[in-house]
Design a protein around this motif. Structure first.
Motif, mmCIF file in Angstrom:
data_model
loop_
_atom_site.group_PDB
_atom_site.id
_atom_site.type_symbol
_atom_site.label_atom_id
_atom_site.label_comp_id
_atom_site.label_asym_id
_atom_site.label_seq_id
_atom_site.Cartn_x
_atom_site.Cartn_y
_atom_site.Cartn_z
ATOM 1 N N GLU A 279 0.811 -1.210 0.000
ATOM 2 C CA GLU A 279 0.000 0.000 0.000
ATOM 3 C C GLU A 279 0.850 1.269 0.000
ATOM 4 O OE1 GLU A 279 -3.289 0.333 2.594
ATOM 5 O OE2 GLU A 279 -3.582 -1.810 2.540
ATOM 6 N N ASP A 280 2.107 1.187 0.470
ATOM 7 C CA ASP A 280 2.969 2.370 0.490
ATOM 8 C C ASP A 280 3.214 2.894 -0.922
ATOM 9 O OD1 ASP A 280 3.262 1.337 2.989
ATOM 10 O OD2 ASP A 280 5.401 0.950 2.816
ATOM 11 N N ARG A 281 3.221 2.062 -1.866
ATOM 12 C CA ARG A 281 3.590 2.443 -3.223
ATOM 13 C C ARG A 281 2.385 2.830 -4.059
ATOM 14 N NH1 ARG A 281 8.986 2.049 -4.399
ATOM 15 N NH2 ARG A 281 8.418 1.511 -6.477
ATOM 16 N N VAL A 282 1.206 2.644 -3.526
ATOM 17 C CA VAL A 282 0.014 2.997 -4.279
ATOM 18 C C VAL A 282 -0.027 4.520 -4.398
ATOM 19 C CG1 VAL A 282 -2.501 2.957 -4.294
ATOM 20 C CG2 VAL A 282 -1.224 0.976 -3.496
ATOM 21 N N GLY A 283 -0.299 5.013 -5.525
ATOM 22 C CA GLY A 283 -0.387 6.450 -5.759
ATOM 23 C C GLY A 283 0.913 7.047 -6.273
ATOM 24 N N ASP A 284 2.049 6.372 -6.079
ATOM 25 C CA ASP A 284 3.305 6.854 -6.647
ATOM 26 C C ASP A 284 3.295 6.530 -8.129
ATOM 27 O OD1 ASP A 284 4.151 7.653 -4.198
ATOM 28 O OD2 ASP A 284 5.541 5.991 -3.867
ATOM 29 N N SER A 285 3.557 7.541 -8.944
ATOM 30 C CA SER A 285 3.545 7.313 -10.379
ATOM 31 C C SER A 285 4.826 7.854 -10.976
ATOM 32 C CB SER A 285 2.347 8.011 -11.009
ATOM 33 O OG SER A 285 2.446 7.955 -12.410
ATOM 34 N N THR A 286 5.345 7.197 -11.906
ATOM 35 C CA THR A 286 6.555 7.663 -12.591
ATOM 36 C C THR A 286 6.220 8.676 -13.687
ATOM 37 O OG1 THR A 286 6.466 5.814 -14.125
ATOM 38 C CG2 THR A 286 7.823 5.548 -12.136
ATOM 39 N N VAL A 287 4.976 8.858 -14.031
ATOM 40 C CA VAL A 287 4.590 9.809 -15.075
ATOM 41 C C VAL A 287 3.991 11.081 -14.499
ATOM 42 C CG1 VAL A 287 4.260 8.076 -16.853
ATOM 43 C CG2 VAL A 287 2.341 8.715 -15.404
ATOM 44 N N ALA A 288 3.962 11.238 -13.192
ATOM 45 C CA ALA A 288 3.377 12.435 -12.581
ATOM 46 C C ALA A 288 4.181 13.689 -12.917
ATOM 47 C CB ALA A 288 3.277 12.259 -11.065
ATOM 48 N N GLU A 289 5.489 13.555 -13.095
ATOM 49 C CA GLU A 289 6.347 14.701 -13.374
ATOM 50 C C GLU A 289 6.442 15.037 -14.864
ATOM 51 O OE1 GLU A 289 7.957 16.528 -11.003
ATOM 52 O OE2 GLU A 289 6.850 15.343 -9.545
ATOM 53 N N VAL A 290 5.866 14.278 -15.723
ATOM 54 C CA VAL A 290 5.958 14.496 -17.168
ATOM 55 C C VAL A 290 5.121 15.714 -17.545
ATOM 56 C CG1 VAL A 290 5.460 13.516 -19.432
ATOM 57 C CG2 VAL A 290 6.372 12.060 -17.625
ATOM 58 N N LYS A 291 5.738 16.618 -18.326
ATOM 59 C CA LYS A 291 5.045 17.826 -18.764
ATOM 60 C C LYS A 291 4.153 17.502 -19.951
ATOM 61 C CE LYS A 291 8.805 20.705 -17.248
ATOM 62 N NZ LYS A 291 9.851 21.618 -17.579
ATOM 63 N N GLU B 264 3.357 22.672 -22.635
ATOM 64 C CA GLU B 264 4.485 23.187 -21.855
ATOM 65 C C GLU B 264 5.798 22.952 -22.583
ATOM 66 O OE1 GLU B 264 4.613 23.006 -17.233
ATOM 67 O OE2 GLU B 264 3.501 21.242 -17.936
ATOM 68 N N ILE B 265 5.933 21.815 -23.195
ATOM 69 C CA ILE B 265 7.152 21.493 -23.937
ATOM 70 C C ILE B 265 7.312 22.436 -25.121
ATOM 71 C CG2 ILE B 265 8.259 19.722 -25.365
ATOM 72 C CD1 ILE B 265 6.991 17.642 -23.458
ATOM 73 N N ARG B 266 6.213 22.708 -25.840
ATOM 74 C CA ARG B 266 6.267 23.623 -26.992
ATOM 75 C C ARG B 266 6.632 25.043 -26.552
ATOM 76 N NH1 ARG B 266 2.106 20.412 -28.892
ATOM 77 N NH2 ARG B 266 0.488 21.719 -27.993
ATOM 78 N N ARG B 267 6.048 25.526 -25.447
ATOM 79 C CA ARG B 267 6.372 26.874 -24.949
ATOM 80 C C ARG B 267 7.852 26.980 -24.594
ATOM 81 N NH1 ARG B 267 1.507 26.501 -22.141
ATOM 82 N NH2 ARG B 267 2.618 26.077 -20.206
#
Length: 176
Positions: free
Chosen positions: A3-15, A19-22
């Motif tokens: 359950e500690d790892r539930v909600g952690d996502s590796t794609v949460a920080e992806v723009k 944002e990338i175009r700007r």
């Protein structure tokens, strides 16, 4: 999976794509501005640009070569040539706005005047007449002071036998 790892996502920080175009457009714009500045410097657009002011009267003519645009630290010309077809038979006095010279560091005038005085914001320089010549030149060996941020206007008047013969007006702009 714990359950500690539930909600952690590796794609949460992806723009997202906008944002990338700007960011990409901002970097491209900065690169274009930098390129324009480098090209302007390489072609001499940021250097000294000279001009000549001319006037005549009373049988005399004067031509002043000066820096129309300059910047701090650069040598900037100031050279007056007085011409008279019949030659010179008396002293020549150049009266120049003294505030114009405040933006310069100088090595002096060449030739040096026979006499010099300042009054009312004007520098008066008197020269003996050049024998047998039809033209006379005075040069100012100077560069723009590093602390100078604004240009100046000037007026140089030719005075012969105590009367104003002719004058030229000019302005030097300073760029960063």
């Amino acid at each position: 999976m714990s359950e500690d790892r539930v909600g952690d996502s590796t794609v949460a920080e992806v723009k997202d794509a906008s944002e990338i175009r700007r960011g990409l457009m901002g970097r491209r714009a900065a690169l274009v501005v930098l390129l324009v500045v480098v090209l302007a410097g390489a072609t001499g657009l940021l250097g000294v640009h000279t001009s000549t002011a001319r006037a005549s009267g009373g049988g005399y003519s004067i031509a002043l070569d000066y820096a129309r645009v300059s910047r701090a630290g650069l040598d900037s010309p100031w050279k007056v040539t007085v011409t008279r077809a019949d030659g010179f038979d008396g002293e020549l006095t150049l009266a120049t706005s003294s505030t114009y010279f405040e933006m310069f560091e100088t090595q002096g005038f060449s030739p040096e005047p026979d006499s010099e005085t300042a009054a009312g914001g004007v520098l008066y320089q008197t020269f003996a007449p050049p024998e047998g010549a039809t033209s006379f030149t005075v040069a100012y060996d100077a560069y723009i002071q590093p602390a100078s941020q604004r240009g100046r206007t000037g007026r140089t008047t030719l005075i012969v036998d105590g009367r104003e013969v002719t004058h030229v007006d000019y302005r030097t702009w300073l760029v960063p």
